[in-house]
Design an enzyme around this catalytic site. Structure first.
Site, PDB file in Angstrom:
ATOM      1  N   CYS A 113    -125.523  41.891  11.009  1.00  0.00           N
ATOM      2  CA  CYS A 113    -126.045  41.848   9.632  1.00  0.00           C
ATOM      3  C   CYS A 113    -126.874  43.071   9.271  1.00  0.00           C
ATOM      4  O   CYS A 113    -127.151  43.303   8.094  1.00  0.00           O
ATOM      5  CB  CYS A 113    -126.857  40.587   9.427  1.00  0.00           C
ATOM      6  SG  CYS A 113    -125.921  39.139   9.855  1.00  0.00           S
ATOM      7  N   HIS A 255    -131.658  41.163   3.759  1.00  0.00           N
ATOM      8  CA  HIS A 255    -130.426  40.513   4.201  1.00  0.00           C
ATOM      9  C   HIS A 255    -130.435  39.068   3.708  1.00  0.00           C
ATOM     10  O   HIS A 255    -131.441  38.372   3.830  1.00  0.00           O
ATOM     11  CB  HIS A 255    -130.353  40.559   5.730  1.00  0.00           C
ATOM     12  CG  HIS A 255    -129.237  39.748   6.290  1.00  0.00           C
ATOM     13  ND1 HIS A 255    -127.954  39.819   5.800  1.00  0.00           N
ATOM     14  CD2 HIS A 255    -129.213  38.818   7.288  1.00  0.00           C
ATOM     15  CE1 HIS A 255    -127.194  38.983   6.475  1.00  0.00           C
ATOM     16  NE2 HIS A 255    -127.927  38.356   7.372  1.00  0.00           N
ATOM     17  N   ASN A 285    -124.224  33.800   3.627  1.00  0.00           N
ATOM     18  CA  ASN A 285    -124.487  34.967   4.463  1.00  0.00           C
ATOM     19  C   ASN A 285    -123.169  35.702   4.723  1.00  0.00           C
ATOM     20  O   ASN A 285    -122.295  35.173   5.410  1.00  0.00           O
ATOM     21  CB  ASN A 285    -125.120  34.473   5.769  1.00  0.00           C
ATOM     22  CG  ASN A 285    -125.446  35.595   6.738  1.00  0.00           C
ATOM     23  OD1 ASN A 285    -125.033  36.735   6.553  1.00  0.00           O
ATOM     24  ND2 ASN A 285    -126.175  35.265   7.788  1.00  0.00           N
TER      25      ASN A 285
HETATM   26  N1  ACO Z   1    -126.067  19.234   7.505  1.00  0.00           N
HETATM   27  C1  ACO Z   1    -126.859  18.209   7.860  1.00  0.00           C
HETATM   28  N2  ACO Z   1    -127.616  18.229   8.976  1.00  0.00           N
HETATM   29  C2  ACO Z   1    -127.549  19.340   9.741  1.00  0.00           C
HETATM   30  C3  ACO Z   1    -126.734  20.426   9.417  1.00  0.00           C
HETATM   31  C4  ACO Z   1    -125.966  20.349   8.250  1.00  0.00           C
HETATM   32  N3  ACO Z   1    -125.161  21.327   7.848  1.00  0.00           N
HETATM   33  N4  ACO Z   1    -126.890  21.369  10.368  1.00  0.00           N
HETATM   34  C5  ACO Z   1    -127.776  20.902  11.250  1.00  0.00           C
HETATM   35  N5  ACO Z   1    -128.172  19.684  10.887  1.00  0.00           N
HETATM   36  C6  ACO Z   1    -129.108  18.768  11.551  1.00  0.00           C
HETATM   37  C7  ACO Z   1    -129.329  19.160  12.994  1.00  0.00           C
HETATM   38  O1  ACO Z   1    -128.300  18.606  13.803  1.00  0.00           O
HETATM   39  C8  ACO Z   1    -130.672  18.525  13.272  1.00  0.00           C
HETATM   40  O2  ACO Z   1    -130.477  17.145  13.519  1.00  0.00           O
HETATM   41  P1  ACO Z   1    -131.324  16.387  14.668  1.00  0.00           P
HETATM   42  O3  ACO Z   1    -132.766  16.552  14.236  1.00  0.00           O
HETATM   43  O4  ACO Z   1    -130.800  15.015  14.581  1.00  0.00           O
HETATM   44  O5  ACO Z   1    -130.998  17.121  15.916  1.00  0.00           O
HETATM   45  C9  ACO Z   1    -131.403  18.643  11.936  1.00  0.00           C
HETATM   46  O6  ACO Z   1    -130.378  18.902  10.953  1.00  0.00           O
HETATM   47  C10 ACO Z   1    -132.429  19.754  11.886  1.00  0.00           C
HETATM   48  O7  ACO Z   1    -131.855  20.911  12.415  1.00  0.00           O
HETATM   49  P2  ACO Z   1    -132.686  22.249  12.555  1.00  0.00           P
HETATM   50  O8  ACO Z   1    -131.830  23.242  13.259  1.00  0.00           O
HETATM   51  O9  ACO Z   1    -134.039  21.967  13.088  1.00  0.00           O
HETATM   52  O10 ACO Z   1    -132.840  22.653  11.029  1.00  0.00           O
HETATM   53  P3  ACO Z   1    -133.614  23.892  10.450  1.00  0.00           P
HETATM   54  O11 ACO Z   1    -134.593  23.453   9.474  1.00  0.00           O
HETATM   55  O12 ACO Z   1    -134.040  24.836  11.534  1.00  0.00           O
HETATM   56  O13 ACO Z   1    -132.464  24.631   9.643  1.00  0.00           O
HETATM   57  C11 ACO Z   1    -130.901  26.432   9.815  1.00  0.00           C
HETATM   58  C12 ACO Z   1    -131.277  25.051  10.280  1.00  0.00           C
HETATM   59  C13 ACO Z   1    -130.649  26.410   8.331  1.00  0.00           C
HETATM   60  C14 ACO Z   1    -129.630  26.860  10.537  1.00  0.00           C
HETATM   61  C15 ACO Z   1    -132.050  27.403  10.131  1.00  0.00           C
HETATM   62  O14 ACO Z   1    -132.463  27.279  11.461  1.00  0.00           O
HETATM   63  C16 ACO Z   1    -131.680  28.826   9.878  1.00  0.00           C
HETATM   64  O15 ACO Z   1    -131.449  29.231   8.774  1.00  0.00           O
HETATM   65  N6  ACO Z   1    -131.656  29.670  10.922  1.00  0.00           N
HETATM   66  C17 ACO Z   1    -131.297  31.057  10.792  1.00  0.00           C
HETATM   67  C18 ACO Z   1    -129.822  31.130  10.696  1.00  0.00           C
HETATM   68  C19 ACO Z   1    -129.372  32.491  10.293  1.00  0.00           C
HETATM   69  O16 ACO Z   1    -129.917  33.079   9.389  1.00  0.00           O
HETATM   70  N7  ACO Z   1    -128.361  32.968  10.972  1.00  0.00           N
HETATM   71  C20 ACO Z   1    -127.736  34.170  10.713  1.00  0.00           C
HETATM   72  C21 ACO Z   1    -128.646  35.322  10.921  1.00  0.00           C
HETATM   73  S1  ACO Z   1    -127.950  36.719  11.623  1.00  0.00           S
HETATM   74  C22 ACO Z   1    -126.646  37.049  10.752  1.00  0.00           C
HETATM   75  O17 ACO Z   1    -126.753  36.988   9.556  1.00  0.00           O
HETATM   76  C23 ACO Z   1    -125.349  37.363  11.427  1.00  0.00           C
END
Ligand code: ACO
Length: 328
Positions: A113, A255, A285
């Protein structure tokens, strides 16, 4: 000594829209969950015949048109992607052929990214050294082909698209142009975000396909925290080095991964939200394409004016990160 400046911008967004409501029918998720956790409402998906190079070429056409230079004047194509058409030849070569650019170097770079900021830094270095006058920098991704559409942790985040910029030589006394960069990489974070198979470590096999090792895997929580820290620190370091106060930045284009990551960076930097550009609700993204798409869109929307100071900042798989400041 010369300076480099961006003189053309363009974007290409594939037609097909995949909304959060569409995803509700594919995995156990909800529009409410995706919107509140990420800020994303929909993303675009490339048509079967579209690839990183065809989309990149469309964005490039618009950037070249805006720049006013001819194809003959482009001396280097830097193509930033983690989803190239093939392992080789480089997608930059394919764009050269699609656009019939006659006298140019062609190279792909892979910095996830942060790719576009790395590409821009290379264009800047080529130009400042006097080696070339005009460079085409493209960020283009077809992440939908590397997404596990059964994994709700990742499939809600990514989209396809392309953006491009023409970067050209200008005189040192020109008040506009690129001011500086900060680039970093840390391979100890490689397990945060990766596609495991398809390279020399794990070439494609029945097993890699069965285990879905050709799709994106991510540790979302850890990525989230590292992203906020890395992006804010890196931008603050660059501003200190270039002696620019954050108050003097007219627009921050980060980003576009997650609205909460962007808000976290703005908070840490004490940066007002009105001066932060965001379009991730429409595109998700798109990795190395988010910044050139956002730049092109910010310009189209009249949010970039002559004399404005613009900051770019990104992080991505690797871990890679980068920041850039320039004057329009
Ligand atoms: N729908 C519903 N529930 C979901 C989903 C979904 N799509 N995805 C995950 N969950 C659930 C999980 O299983 C978890 O359930 P559990 O508590 O029963 O285990 C719960 O939601 C909470 O999950 P978390 O991972 O704690 O949620 P969080 O608030 O951290 O959000 C997210 C997740 C959005 C992925 C966040 O961590 C994030 O944005 N991280 C950065 C991701 C990113 O930017 N990646 C790319 C960057 S680098 C690049 O761009 C190549």
């Amino acid at each position: 000594m010369f300076k480099a400046k961006i003189i053309g911008l363009g974007k290409y967004i594939p037609k097909r829209v995949l909304t959060n409501h569409d995803l509700e029918k594919m995995v156990e998720t909800s529009d409410e969950w995706i919107s509140s956790r990420t800020g994303i409402k929909e993303r675009h998906i490339a048509a079967p015949e579209e690839t990183a190079s065809t989309m990149g070429a469309e964005a490039a056409k618009k950037a070249i048109q805006m720049s006013g230079i001819s194809h003959e004047e482009i001396e280097m194509i830097i193509f930033c992607t983690i989803t190239p058409d093939m392992l080789f030849p480089a997608s930059a070569c394919l764009v050269q052929d699609i656009l019939k650019i006659p006298n140019t170097g062609t190279v792909d770079i892979e910095a996830a990214c942060s790719g576009f900021i790395y590409g821009l830094s290379m264009a800047n270095a080529y130009i400042v050294s006097g080696m070339v006058k005009n460079v085409l920098v493209i960020g283009s991704e077809v992440l939908s082909r590397f997404t596990d559409w059964e994994d709700r942790n990742t499939c809600v985040l990514f989209g396809d698209g392309a953006g491009a910029a023409v970067v050209s030589r200008t005189e040192e006394k020109d008040p506009s142009g690129i001011i500086g960069f900060k680039l970093k990489g840390d391979g100890s974070f490689r397990d945060l975000l990766y596609v495991e198979a398809g390279g020399s470590q794990k070439p494609a096999s029945h097993e890699t396909v069965e285990k879905k090792l050709h799709t994106i895997k991510m540790n979302g929580n850890a990525t989230f925290k590292v992203a906020i820290r890395t992006m804010s620190e890196e931008l603050l370091e660059l501003l200190a080095e270039t002696k620019i106060s954050s108050d003097d930045i007219n627009l921050l284009i980060p980003h576009q991964a997650n609205e909460r990551i962007i808000a976290g960076v703005a908070d840490r930097m004490n940066f007002p939200k009105e001066k932060v550009f965001m379009n991730l609700s429409k595109y998700g993204n798109t990795s190395s394409a988010t910044i050139p798409i956002a730049l092109a869109e910010a310009f189209e929307e009249g949010r970039i004016h002559k004399g404005d100071s613009i900051a770019l900042v990104a992080f991505g798989g690797g871990l890679t990160s980068g920041a850039c400041v320039f004057k329009w």
